[in-house]
Design a protein around this motif. Structure first.
Motif, PDB file in Angstrom:
ATOM      1  N   UNK A 213       0.841  -1.205   0.000  1.00 64.00           N
ATOM      2  CA  UNK A 213       0.000   0.000   0.000  1.00 64.00           C
ATOM      3  C   UNK A 213       0.873   1.251   0.000  1.00 64.00           C
ATOM      4  N   UNK A 214       1.906   1.287   0.828  1.00 66.80           N
ATOM      5  CA  UNK A 214       2.773   2.466   0.874  1.00 66.80           C
ATOM      6  C   UNK A 214       3.518   2.663  -0.442  1.00 66.80           C
ATOM      7  N   UNK A 215       4.026   1.577  -1.021  1.00 68.55           N
ATOM      8  CA  UNK A 215       4.792   1.673  -2.263  1.00 68.55           C
ATOM      9  C   UNK A 215       3.909   2.125  -3.426  1.00 68.55           C
ATOM     10  N   UNK A 216       2.702   1.589  -3.506  1.00 69.17           N
ATOM     11  CA  UNK A 216       1.845   1.875  -4.660  1.00 69.17           C
ATOM     12  C   UNK A 216       1.074   3.189  -4.538  1.00 69.17           C
ATOM     13  N   UNK A 217       0.822   3.645  -3.310  1.00 69.76           N
ATOM     14  CA  UNK A 217       0.006   4.854  -3.147  1.00 69.76           C
ATOM     15  C   UNK A 217       0.780   6.060  -2.622  1.00 69.76           C
ATOM     16  N   UNK A 218       1.910   5.816  -1.976  1.00 66.96           N
ATOM     17  CA  UNK A 218       2.645   6.911  -1.357  1.00 66.96           C
ATOM     18  C   UNK A 218       2.046   7.340  -0.023  1.00 66.96           C
ATOM     19  N   UNK A 219       1.006   6.648   0.440  1.00 63.84           N
ATOM     20  CA  UNK A 219       0.368   6.966   1.714  1.00 63.84           C
ATOM     21  C   UNK A 219       1.098   6.272   2.860  1.00 63.84           C
ATOM     22  N   UNK A 220       0.936   6.795   4.062  1.00 64.23           N
ATOM     23  CA  UNK A 220       1.555   6.205   5.245  1.00 64.23           C
ATOM     24  C   UNK A 220       0.555   5.266   5.902  1.00 64.23           C
ATOM     25  N   UNK A 221       0.962   4.014   6.100  1.00 65.25           N
ATOM     26  CA  UNK A 221       0.135   3.026   6.800  1.00 65.25           C
ATOM     27  C   UNK A 221       0.742   2.856   8.183  1.00 65.25           C
ATOM     28  N   UNK A 222      -0.002   3.276   9.208  1.00 61.71           N
ATOM     29  CA  UNK A 222       0.533   3.213  10.572  1.00 61.71           C
ATOM     30  C   UNK A 222       0.323   1.843  11.196  1.00 61.71           C
ATOM     31  N   UNK A 223      -0.792   1.190  10.844  1.00 62.72           N
ATOM     32  CA  UNK A 223      -1.131  -0.078  11.477  1.00 62.72           C
ATOM     33  C   UNK A 223      -1.811  -0.997  10.477  1.00 62.72           C
ATOM     34  N   UNK A 224      -1.449  -2.282  10.534  1.00 63.97           N
ATOM     35  CA  UNK A 224      -2.172  -3.309   9.788  1.00 63.97           C
ATOM     36  C   UNK A 224      -2.539  -4.391  10.795  1.00 63.97           C
ATOM     37  N   UNK A 225      -3.813  -4.427  11.149  1.00 63.43           N
ATOM     38  CA  UNK A 225      -4.301  -5.476  12.043  1.00 63.43           C
ATOM     39  C   UNK A 225      -4.769  -6.640  11.183  1.00 63.43           C
ATOM     40  N   UNK A 226      -4.389  -7.846  11.568  1.00 63.85           N
ATOM     41  CA  UNK A 226      -4.798  -9.046  10.835  1.00 63.85           C
ATOM     42  C   UNK A 226      -5.714  -9.856  11.739  1.00 63.85           C
ATOM     43  N   UNK A 227      -6.901 -10.151  11.238  1.00 64.68           N
ATOM     44  CA  UNK A 227      -7.865 -10.971  11.956  1.00 64.68           C
ATOM     45  C   UNK A 227      -7.941 -12.310  11.228  1.00 64.68           C
TER      46      UNK A 227
END
Length: 127
Positions: A100-114
């Motif tokens: 997501x960060x590489x393709x959008x340039x946005x910052x992802x602070x957290x990825x929760x996996x359920x």
């Protein structure tokens, strides 16, 4: 923290770049499916029907929440029987964040996996 249904906008010298949430959801889903041991990204059938009836999101098993200038993602997966669930979940977190960060340039602070389930082993045909 609130559920975010808006799109991502970024202004450049030439205009505005808009990244639709569906694009981010697709990227995150594909990145999760790349991890060995993940057999499905998405929520269980009961939750899917509820969300459809209530017109709520959760498309493709990924939810997006806004946290100031950062994104928090929640990814729902089902894993194969016999895998190291902790390892698979860790890899999903890293793969989704990176993609997501590489393709959008946005910052992802957290990825929760359920981890919502484990797919049972394939039954062996009896002779």
């Amino acid at each position: 923290m609130k559920r975010d249904s808006s799109d991502r906008y970024r202004t450049t010298e030439l205009g505005v770049v808009k990244i639709n949430n569906n694009a981010i959801i697709t990227i995150a889903s594909a990145a999760a499916m790349e991890v060995k041991g993940v057999c499905r990204v998405g929520r269980g059938i009961g939750k899917t029907i509820y969300e459809i009836l209530m017109r709520r999101g959760g498309k493709k098993g990924v939810k997006i929440y806004a946290m100031e200038n950062e994104l928090k993602l929640i990814v729902y997966i089902t894993v194969e029987y016999g895998v190291d669930i902790a390892r698979v979940a860790d890899e999903v977190q890293e793969n989704v964040k990176t993609a997501v960060e590489r393709m959008t340039g946005l910052i992802v602070s957290t990825v929760d996996v359920i981890v919502e389930g484990v797919r049972p082993p394939q039954s062996v045909e009896k002779k």
